[in-house]
Motif scaffolding. Structure first.
Motif, mmCIF file in Angstrom:
data_model
loop_
_atom_site.group_PDB
_atom_site.id
_atom_site.type_symbol
_atom_site.label_atom_id
_atom_site.label_comp_id
_atom_site.label_asym_id
_atom_site.label_seq_id
_atom_site.Cartn_x
_atom_site.Cartn_y
_atom_site.Cartn_z
ATOM 1 N N CYS A 114 0.853 -1.181 0.000
ATOM 2 C CA CYS A 114 0.000 0.000 0.000
ATOM 3 C C CYS A 114 0.888 1.229 0.000
ATOM 4 C CB CYS A 114 -0.925 0.019 1.205
ATOM 5 S SG CYS A 114 -2.130 1.377 1.177
ATOM 6 N N ALA A 115 0.630 2.128 -0.918
ATOM 7 C CA ALA A 115 1.396 3.363 -1.014
ATOM 8 C C ALA A 115 0.470 4.544 -0.773
ATOM 9 C CB ALA A 115 2.043 3.473 -2.388
ATOM 10 N N ALA A 116 0.853 5.397 0.143
ATOM 11 C CA ALA A 116 0.088 6.609 0.430
ATOM 12 C C ALA A 116 0.765 7.795 -0.236
ATOM 13 C CB ALA A 116 0.001 6.832 1.929
ATOM 14 N N SER A 117 -0.028 8.646 -0.868
ATOM 15 C CA SER A 117 0.526 9.826 -1.535
ATOM 16 C C SER A 117 -0.371 11.030 -1.278
ATOM 17 C CB SER A 117 0.636 9.567 -3.045
ATOM 18 O OG SER A 117 -0.630 9.310 -3.606
ATOM 19 N N GLY A 118 0.217 12.213 -1.422
ATOM 20 C CA GLY A 118 -0.533 13.444 -1.203
ATOM 21 C C GLY A 118 0.145 14.325 -0.176
ATOM 22 N N SER A 119 -0.631 15.210 0.406
ATOM 23 C CA SER A 119 -0.104 16.188 1.363
ATOM 24 C C SER A 119 0.004 15.581 2.762
ATOM 25 C CB SER A 119 -1.008 17.421 1.391
ATOM 26 O OG SER A 119 -1.141 17.986 0.103
ATOM 27 N N ILE A 120 0.866 14.592 2.876
ATOM 28 C CA ILE A 120 0.993 13.823 4.114
ATOM 29 C C ILE A 120 2.000 14.464 5.043
ATOM 30 C CG2 ILE A 120 1.624 11.592 5.105
ATOM 31 C CD1 ILE A 120 0.740 10.356 2.405
ATOM 32 N N PHE A 121 1.565 14.707 6.282
ATOM 33 C CA PHE A 121 2.502 15.175 7.307
ATOM 34 C C PHE A 121 3.017 14.002 8.117
ATOM 35 C CE2 PHE A 121 4.513 18.216 9.957
ATOM 36 C CZ PHE A 121 4.450 17.719 11.243
ATOM 37 N N SER A 122 2.102 13.118 8.505
ATOM 38 C CA SER A 122 2.511 11.925 9.249
ATOM 39 C C SER A 122 1.452 10.846 9.101
ATOM 40 C CB SER A 122 2.741 12.247 10.722
ATOM 41 O OG SER A 122 1.535 12.623 11.338
ATOM 42 N N ILE A 123 1.886 9.619 9.272
ATOM 43 C CA ILE A 123 0.965 8.483 9.259
ATOM 44 C C ILE A 123 1.067 7.790 10.604
ATOM 45 C CG2 ILE A 123 0.274 6.352 8.131
ATOM 46 C CD1 ILE A 123 1.563 7.310 5.585
ATOM 47 N N THR A 135 -2.572 15.423 7.658
ATOM 48 C CA THR A 135 -2.138 16.260 6.546
ATOM 49 C C THR A 135 -1.883 17.683 7.032
ATOM 50 O OG1 THR A 135 -4.436 16.757 5.979
ATOM 51 C CG2 THR A 135 -3.395 14.916 4.829
ATOM 52 N N TYR A 136 -1.117 18.409 6.258
ATOM 53 C CA TYR A 136 -0.840 19.822 6.556
ATOM 54 C C TYR A 136 -1.038 20.593 5.266
ATOM 55 C CZ TYR A 136 1.475 24.027 8.243
ATOM 56 O OH TYR A 136 1.754 25.317 8.611
ATOM 57 N N VAL A 137 -2.148 21.314 5.215
ATOM 58 C CA VAL A 137 -2.514 22.020 3.999
ATOM 59 C C VAL A 137 -2.907 23.450 4.348
ATOM 60 C CG1 VAL A 137 -4.088 22.100 2.028
ATOM 61 C CG2 VAL A 137 -3.322 19.889 2.924
#
Length: 123
Positions: free
Chosen positions: A22-31, A101-103
């Motif tokens: 599983c790959a997470a993409s986008g405006s990720i700050f932390s998982i 996320t951090y947007v």
């Protein structure tokens, strides 16, 4: 903002192995936590395995000793190694994660799901 994409599903004979990614993409700050769920035909979705931000893991009783969840934080990826597969493992497998996320100057935390990948165990 965030997308999860599974890969690695397919058809395998009983006793065989598969590795889901599983790959997470986008405006990720932390998982924080990452996990895998599955839904078999005619059944409700169930938790298969999960790994917390601290690295603790939990598994469904039906997969203990056969499946292993792992994470690769630097790549925002996690995996499910499935060994000794049984016909009853046949299901659509979904990855899941709690992502911050951090947007535009704001933090937001929510739960995300992938679209699912089919795993079929059959001779």
């Amino acid at each position: 903002q965030v997308q999860l994409a599974e890969s690695g599903g397919g058809l395998v004979q009983p006793g065989g192995s598969l590795r889901l990614s599983c790959a997470a993409s986008g405006s990720i700050f932390s998982i924080n936590s990452m996990g895998w769920y599955r839904r078999a035909p005619g059944k409700e979705r169930e938790l298969v395995a999960a790994v917390s931000g601290g690295g603790g893991t939990k598994y469904a009783d039906s997969v203990k000793g056969r499946f292993t969840i792992s994470r690769e934080n630097a790549k925002n990826m996690w995996y499910l190694q499935m060994n000794s597969l049984k016909p009853e493992d046949t299901a659509v497998y979904y990855c899941n994660a709690d992502i911050q996320t951090y947007v535009r100057g704001y933090f937001q935390s929510r739960n995300y799901w992938g679209q699912g990948t089919q795993v079929t165990v059959s001779s």
